[in-house]
Scaffold this active site. Structure first.
Site: not given
Lengths: 187, 427
Positions: A151-153
């Site tokens: 999702c956001h690494g």
């Protein structure tokens, strides 16, 4: 009640600014009312908390005997995915060799496991709650060979500790117990 | 502005006991409206109509919807396939939400351009910001109801934002969920709230209009109404103009609904919710994208750069704070902008900044749709910086030092001189 207005006037205006019986009644009525309103609000607020049947599903038992070294399974506890991984010795070494200063949320590998080969943790990214990848063969495991949240690494290492990305904390460890060598109870 | 006399005996009987007809006559017919309003003033009444469309389609959808994790997805599919005209009502509701936000954003930028937030309309503006917030909450819980993958994961990501609240954050998230993950109790309460909140919006709209009719409408010149010669009655002049605008709106709205109903949706939401598999990329609906970009813009090492409150505020927390601040900050705009001149027509520097700000918001929306990495992340950070720099630094600074153009004497004189120009073509 004839002349009551005059009587009240005499009683409320002492002239010297001291408190009167009316002030006392006003303050005590408002306070009791406020406490009563707060108490009445509580059942409504608490109604939104997890109910008895939701809490009743709070523990689960898992048989580990079929998991090979280097394999992971995902199970469900309290509606959340739990990652159970039988770690290879290379993974255990990699996890325990990390210096604490390199960690965002410093935690020794030894404190995150009960038996070094079994890593049990809640498979929910501590950033915004996505499920990290890395459970299945062929999935992206991130730069630290553990788990990677798409999702956001966020990158997690082989002990499930946050190494890179926006997540603030390590993957959470649920309360669990080994009932025997190949059976654990979570919750 | 005299109170009307009612001829119909029943109307008269009611009106003397409850002056509802006088009230409606006063606010919907007689309401003195500046005579120079342009088409940017169509969107307020249009929003009122859209709210009614959304409530109407929503009520009919609820007749066939089941708020249960095992049944919700199927009940929506049943609406699409089996329920008479269910597909139409659902597509109208789904695309109506997009239209609602499109129109509300135009309405807000209209206010920014013409200075509609300035005295004496500060409270009117703040009520508007409150309406926007409740609209966002309504749209968010509504998107969860079909219980597709994006519903589930959107709900998970957004409710998790509350975990950044110090000390009690985790407890609050569990309280919001009614469990330990987004699950059936969450879906149930979201359905209930989705039904409730539109009526809260209705109430807020009522006081928004009340405040508007007290301060009276702003206008493209941004100068005050000085007398009767500056105004025309709302009916028939603006009712007919609003009707025309509504017709244009319907062409666009029905065009999308009937010809490309899934244009603005995400295909993953036609996959049943699965708590064990996160979609490759969680993307909110388009109208949340600028705020999503702001949420993701804060660098990991933000604290190392600024060294502010390192213990409490990490990247996640500051992202969440910035996102909520980006909307709440609008409440302060009437005081951040100190220029006495309302309309950007007479503010040469602010006018340019306005267009840059609009472009900045569009860039944020574009970045919000892309994965947060590489160049996109940099652009997102610059655009986020500019958003706050514009509102907190440029607007106050420019409003103090800008040399504004001369304002016309009155609305009436401006209108008449414009007409004179048009009738006598320049040689």
């Amino acid at each position: 009640m004839t002349g009551s207005t005059n009587d009240q006037k005499v009683e409320t205006e002492n002239g010297d600014g001291t408190e009167t019986r009316r002030d006392f009644l006003l303050i005590s009525t408002v306070s009791v009312g406020a406490v009563g309103a707060a108490m009445a609000a509580w059942p409504f607020i608490d109604l939104m908390n997890p109910s008895a049947d939701v809490l009743a599903l709070a523990s689960t038992e898992i048989d580990l005997s079929s998991i090979e070294e280097g394999q992971s399974i995902t199970t469900i506890w309290r509606g959340k995915p739990v990652f159970i991984r039988k770690r290879t010795s290379a993974e255990i070494d990699a996890a325990s060799d990390v210096k604490m200063v390199d960690l965002k949320d410093p935690e020794e590998d030894a404190t995150r496991v009960q038996k070094p080969e079994w890593l049990v943790m809640i498979g929910i990214c501590t950033h915004l709650g996505c499920i990290p990848l890395g459970q299945k063969a062929g999935q992206v495991k991130g730069e630290y060979n553990g788990w990677f949240c798409p999702c956001h690494g966020s990158h997690y290492d082989t002990a499930g500790r946050i190494r890179k990305g926006p997540a603030p904390k390590n993957l959470e460890i649920p309360p669990y117990k080994f009932i025997d060598n190949s059976l654990i109870r979570i919750g | 502005m005299t109170a009307p006399t009612w001829k119909n005996p029943l109307v008269k009987w009611v009106d003397t006991r409850l002056p509802i007809f006088t009230f409606m006559h006063h606010d919907l017919i007689d309401y003195p409206t500046p005579k120079n309003l342009n088409y940017m003033w169509n969107f307020g009444s249009l929003l009122g109509i859209i709210l009614v469309i959304m409530i109407a389609t929503g009520i009919f959808l609820s007749f066939n919807y089941t708020a249960h994790v095992d049944l919700a997805f199927d009940s929506v599919e049943r609406i699409m396939r089996d329920v008479n005209h269910g597909w139409l009502i659902r597509y109208l509701h789904m695309n109506g939400a997009s239209m609602f936000f499109l129109v509300v954003y135009i309405h807000i930028f209209r206010g920014l351009y013409y200075g509609s937030y300035k005295a004496p309309r500060e409270l009117l503006w703040i009520i508007g910001v409150a309406i926007l917030l409740v609209m966002m909450a309504t749209a968010f819980v509504g998107y969860v109801l079909p219980w597709g993958q994006m519903s589930f994961w959107g709900a998970t990501v957004i409710t998790n934002l509350f975990s950044v609240i110090p000390f009690v954050g985790d407890k609050i998230v569990i309280w919001l969920w009614g469990g330990f993950a987004v699950d059936n109790p969450t879906l149930n309460r979201f359905f209930s709230l989705h039904y409730l909140l539109p009526f809260i919006i209705f109430g807020l709209v009522f006081i928004h209009i009340w405040a508007l009719h007290t301060a009276k409408s702003n206008n493209p010149l941004g100068i005050d109404i000085k007398g009767d010669q500056d105004t025309i009655p709302f009916h028939p002049y603006y009712t007919i103009k609003d009707c025309f605008g509504f017709g244009v709106f319907l062409i666009i709205y029905l065009g999308i609904t009937l010809f490309t109903p899934n244009l603005l949706g995400h295909p993953d939401n036609y996959i049943r919710a699965n708590p064990l598999v996160t979609p490759a990329e969680i993307v909110p609906e388009w109208y949340f994208l600028p705020f999503y970009a702001i949420l993701r813009a804060v660098p990991d090492n933000f604290i190392d750069i600024f060294g502010v409150l390192p213990v409490i505020i990490d990247a996640k927390t500051s992202g969440v704070i910035l996102m909520f601040a980006s909307i709440l900050i609008l409440c302060l705009l009437p005081w951040l902008d100190r220029s006495k001149v309302r309309s950007a027509r007479f503010r040469p520097i602010y006018r340019q900044l306005f267009w840059i700000f609009l472009a900045d918001c569009l860039v944020l929306g574009w970045v919000g749709a892309k994965p947060a990495e590489g160049t996109m992340l940099i652009i997102g950070r610059v655009a986020t910086f500019w958003y706050f720099f514009h509102l907190l630094i440029l607007v106050p600074f420019v409003s103090k030092w800008e040399k504004t153009r001369d304002l016309p004497e009155s609305i009436n004189s401006a209108v008449l001189s414009k007409r004179a120009e048009m009738q006598v073509p320049a040689e």
